[in-house]
Design a protein around this motif. Structure first.
Motif, PDB file in Angstrom:
ATOM      1  N   MET A 130       6.239  -0.539  -8.487  1.00 44.18           N
ATOM      2  CA  MET A 130       7.604  -0.693  -7.075  1.00 44.18           C
ATOM      3  C   MET A 130       7.826   0.882  -6.628  1.00 44.18           C
ATOM      4  SD  MET A 130       7.620  -3.760  -6.779  1.00 44.18           S
ATOM      5  CE  MET A 130       8.684  -4.430  -6.210  1.00 44.18           C
ATOM      6  N   ALA A 131       7.736   0.749  -5.572  1.00 48.96           N
ATOM      7  CA  ALA A 131       8.490   1.676  -4.809  1.00 48.96           C
ATOM      8  C   ALA A 131       9.559   1.269  -3.947  1.00 48.96           C
ATOM      9  CB  ALA A 131       7.855   1.950  -3.721  1.00 48.96           C
ATOM     10  N   ARG A 132      10.890   2.292  -3.606  1.00 51.18           N
ATOM     11  CA  ARG A 132      12.120   2.261  -3.185  1.00 51.18           C
ATOM     12  C   ARG A 132      11.729   2.788  -1.509  1.00 51.18           C
ATOM     13  NH1 ARG A 132      15.797   4.994  -6.168  1.00 51.18           N
ATOM     14  NH2 ARG A 132      17.296   4.016  -4.861  1.00 51.18           N
ATOM     15  N   LEU A 133      12.735   1.894  -1.085  1.00 49.99           N
ATOM     16  CA  LEU A 133      12.646   2.632   0.041  1.00 49.99           C
ATOM     17  C   LEU A 133      14.781   1.893   0.734  1.00 49.99           C
ATOM     18  CD1 LEU A 133       9.951   0.357   3.051  1.00 49.99           C
ATOM     19  CD2 LEU A 133      10.306   3.064   2.304  1.00 49.99           C
ATOM     20  N   GLY A 134      14.469   3.002   2.190  1.00 50.77           N
ATOM     21  CA  GLY A 134      15.788   3.015   2.414  1.00 50.77           C
ATOM     22  C   GLY A 134      16.005   3.119   3.552  1.00 50.77           C
ATOM     23  N   LEU A 135      16.736   2.204   4.460  1.00 49.34           N
ATOM     24  CA  LEU A 135      16.660   2.780   6.344  1.00 49.34           C
ATOM     25  C   LEU A 135      18.500   2.182   6.816  1.00 49.34           C
ATOM     26  CD1 LEU A 135      17.087  -1.381   7.342  1.00 49.34           C
ATOM     27  CD2 LEU A 135      14.385  -0.874   6.166  1.00 49.34           C
ATOM     28  N   ARG A 150      11.067  -9.810   2.889  1.00 52.60           N
ATOM     29  CA  ARG A 150      10.904 -10.307   1.866  1.00 52.60           C
ATOM     30  C   ARG A 150       9.248 -11.105   1.789  1.00 52.60           C
ATOM     31  NH1 ARG A 150      14.806 -14.280   2.886  1.00 52.60           N
ATOM     32  NH2 ARG A 150      16.316 -12.772   2.192  1.00 52.60           N
ATOM     33  N   GLU A 151       9.288 -11.192   3.119  1.00 51.66           N
ATOM     34  CA  GLU A 151       7.376 -11.635   3.337  1.00 51.66           C
ATOM     35  C   GLU A 151       6.419 -10.274   2.661  1.00 51.66           C
ATOM     36  OE1 GLU A 151       7.581 -12.105   7.692  1.00 51.66           O
ATOM     37  OE2 GLU A 151       8.230 -13.963   7.738  1.00 51.66           O
ATOM     38  N   LEU A 152       6.827  -9.905   2.195  1.00 50.64           N
ATOM     39  CA  LEU A 152       6.047  -8.459   1.738  1.00 50.64           C
ATOM     40  C   LEU A 152       6.325  -8.198  -0.056  1.00 50.64           C
ATOM     41  CD1 LEU A 152       5.931  -5.759   4.812  1.00 50.64           C
ATOM     42  CD2 LEU A 152       4.359  -7.378   4.481  1.00 50.64           C
ATOM     43  N   VAL A 155      12.683  -6.705  -2.112  1.00 51.49           N
ATOM     44  CA  VAL A 155      13.374  -7.280  -2.551  1.00 51.49           C
ATOM     45  C   VAL A 155      15.101  -6.182  -2.397  1.00 51.49           C
ATOM     46  CG1 VAL A 155      15.230  -8.401  -4.718  1.00 51.49           C
ATOM     47  CG2 VAL A 155      12.882  -8.449  -4.521  1.00 51.49           C
ATOM     48  N   PRO A 156      16.047  -6.977  -2.100  1.00 47.52           N
ATOM     49  CA  PRO A 156      16.974  -5.915  -1.274  1.00 47.52           C
ATOM     50  C   PRO A 156      18.000  -5.193  -2.910  1.00 47.52           C
ATOM     51  CG  PRO A 156      17.454  -7.858   0.197  1.00 47.52           C
ATOM     52  CD  PRO A 156      16.808  -8.163  -0.765  1.00 47.52           C
ATOM     53  N   THR A 157      18.244  -4.390  -2.751  1.00 49.78           N
ATOM     54  CA  THR A 157      18.413  -3.653  -4.591  1.00 49.78           C
ATOM     55  C   THR A 157      20.162  -3.332  -3.926  1.00 49.78           C
ATOM     56  OG1 THR A 157      17.889  -1.202  -4.203  1.00 49.78           O
ATOM     57  CG2 THR A 157      16.506  -3.541  -5.855  1.00 49.78           C
ATOM     58  N   GLN A 158      21.256  -3.103  -2.696  1.00 46.65           N
ATOM     59  CA  GLN A 158      21.625  -2.586  -2.107  1.00 46.65           C
ATOM     60  C   GLN A 158      21.419  -2.314  -1.014  1.00 46.65           C
ATOM     61  OE1 GLN A 158      22.317   1.241  -4.314  1.00 46.65           O
ATOM     62  NE2 GLN A 158      24.453   1.522  -3.152  1.00 46.65           N
ATOM     63  N   LEU A 168      20.893   0.051   3.919  1.00 47.30           N
ATOM     64  CA  LEU A 168      19.773  -0.979   3.322  1.00 47.30           C
ATOM     65  C   LEU A 168      19.108  -0.124   2.190  1.00 47.30           C
ATOM     66  CD1 LEU A 168      19.169  -4.422   2.216  1.00 47.30           C
ATOM     67  CD2 LEU A 168      16.979  -4.035   4.470  1.00 47.30           C
ATOM     68  N   GLU A 169      18.975  -0.938   0.772  1.00 47.71           N
ATOM     69  CA  GLU A 169      18.137   0.039   0.176  1.00 47.71           C
ATOM     70  C   GLU A 169      17.134  -1.541  -0.009  1.00 47.71           C
ATOM     71  OE1 GLU A 169      19.186   1.974  -3.304  1.00 47.71           O
ATOM     72  OE2 GLU A 169      20.161   3.664  -1.494  1.00 47.71           O
ATOM     73  N   LEU A 170      15.560  -1.226  -0.643  1.00 47.16           N
ATOM     74  CA  LEU A 170      14.900  -2.390  -0.752  1.00 47.16           C
ATOM     75  C   LEU A 170      13.729  -1.579  -2.323  1.00 47.16           C
ATOM     76  CD1 LEU A 170      13.923  -2.644   2.964  1.00 47.16           C
ATOM     77  CD2 LEU A 170      14.651  -4.365   1.729  1.00 47.16           C
ATOM     78  N   GLU A 171      12.987  -2.786  -2.696  1.00 51.50           N
ATOM     79  CA  GLU A 171      11.866  -2.555  -3.485  1.00 51.50           C
ATOM     80  C   GLU A 171      11.223  -3.472  -3.631  1.00 51.50           C
ATOM     81  OE1 GLU A 171      12.300  -1.615  -8.054  1.00 51.50           O
ATOM     82  OE2 GLU A 171      12.601  -4.119  -7.358  1.00 51.50           O
ATOM     83  N   LEU A 172      10.236  -2.864  -3.625  1.00 50.56           N
ATOM     84  CA  LEU A 172       9.053  -3.585  -3.152  1.00 50.56           C
ATOM     85  C   LEU A 172       7.664  -3.298  -3.541  1.00 50.56           C
ATOM     86  CD1 LEU A 172       7.728  -3.215   0.415  1.00 50.56           C
ATOM     87  CD2 LEU A 172       9.182  -1.108  -0.890  1.00 50.56           C
ATOM     88  N   PRO A 173       6.359  -4.114  -3.662  1.00 47.81           N
ATOM     89  CA  PRO A 173       5.857  -2.981  -4.433  1.00 47.81           C
ATOM     90  C   PRO A 173       4.710  -2.038  -3.517  1.00 47.81           C
ATOM     91  CG  PRO A 173       5.432  -5.236  -3.955  1.00 47.81           C
ATOM     92  CD  PRO A 173       6.239  -5.241  -3.507  1.00 47.81           C
TER      93      PRO A 173
END
Length: 198
Positions: A130-135, A150-152, A155-158, A168-173
């Protein structure tokens, strides 16, 4: 790319009798050393002669011979985990002594073999990196961005709301990061650049 590691889909067990001693292997998926040790405590049998165990989580691993001669129980259990290409797994092999000594080689084969058979028949799931993205985006863009990401598998984590929009912070594959970054750029017409947080 390295081969995909797997963990167990659920707890599993396997028992066998070897020269009058009963061996019971129990295995579970675990995400932390604390979880692994909690599993060891939960399934260890108070009436057993030995509760030997091993776990591996990434580069971390531990094993314990619980009174058996050094190297005859915990290490063979760990080798069974590694030999099956598993990670994030804890295994406890409980022995009820039946009166016949097995010798060092016999013990290693009994503990390692019971653990390996338990793991061999278990249902597995691939471990996805998993990786984390911020925007940062405008309030009006938030719902669309979250839906399209979400289609990818994101999942929002913050979410932090400020006067100038939303952080917004997200975790995704991890393998979907480049695709997510392109999608964010497309949806915002290049105004929003996501950054990797790890």
């Amino acid at each position: 790319m390295s081969e995909t590691l797997h963990t167990l889909a659920a707890t599993c067990r396997h028992s066998e009798e070897i020269r009058k001693s009963r061996f019971l292997a129990q295995a579970a998926p675990v995400d932390s050393p604390e979880q692994a040790l909690a599993f060891v405590r939960a399934v260890s049998a108070a009436d057993a002669t030995h509760n030997c165990w091993a776990w591996r989580i990434g580069q971390d691993y531990r094993f314990n011979d619980d009174g058996e001669p050094g190297g005859t129980a915990g290490r063979p259990i760990l080798q069974a985990i590694e030999g099956q290409g598993l990670d994030r797994v804890a295994v406890v092999v409980t022995r009820w002594f039946g009166g016949i000594k097995l010798g060092a080689g016999g013990l290693a084969r009994a503990y390692g073999g019971t653990a390996a058979e338990c793991l061999r028949t278990a249902e597995r799931v691939a471990i996805v990196a998993m990786a984390r993205l911020g925007l940062h985006c405008d309030f009006a863009e938030l719902a669309l961005l979250k839906a399209r990401l979400r289609e990818l598998g994101a999942v929002p984590t913050q979410e932090q709301f400020g006067a100038d929009g939303v952080a917004l912070e997200l975790e995704l594959p991890a393998q979907r990061v480049a695709e997510a970054e392109r999608r964010i750029a497309d949806l915002s017409r290049g105004r929003i650049a996501a950054r990797q947080l790890d």
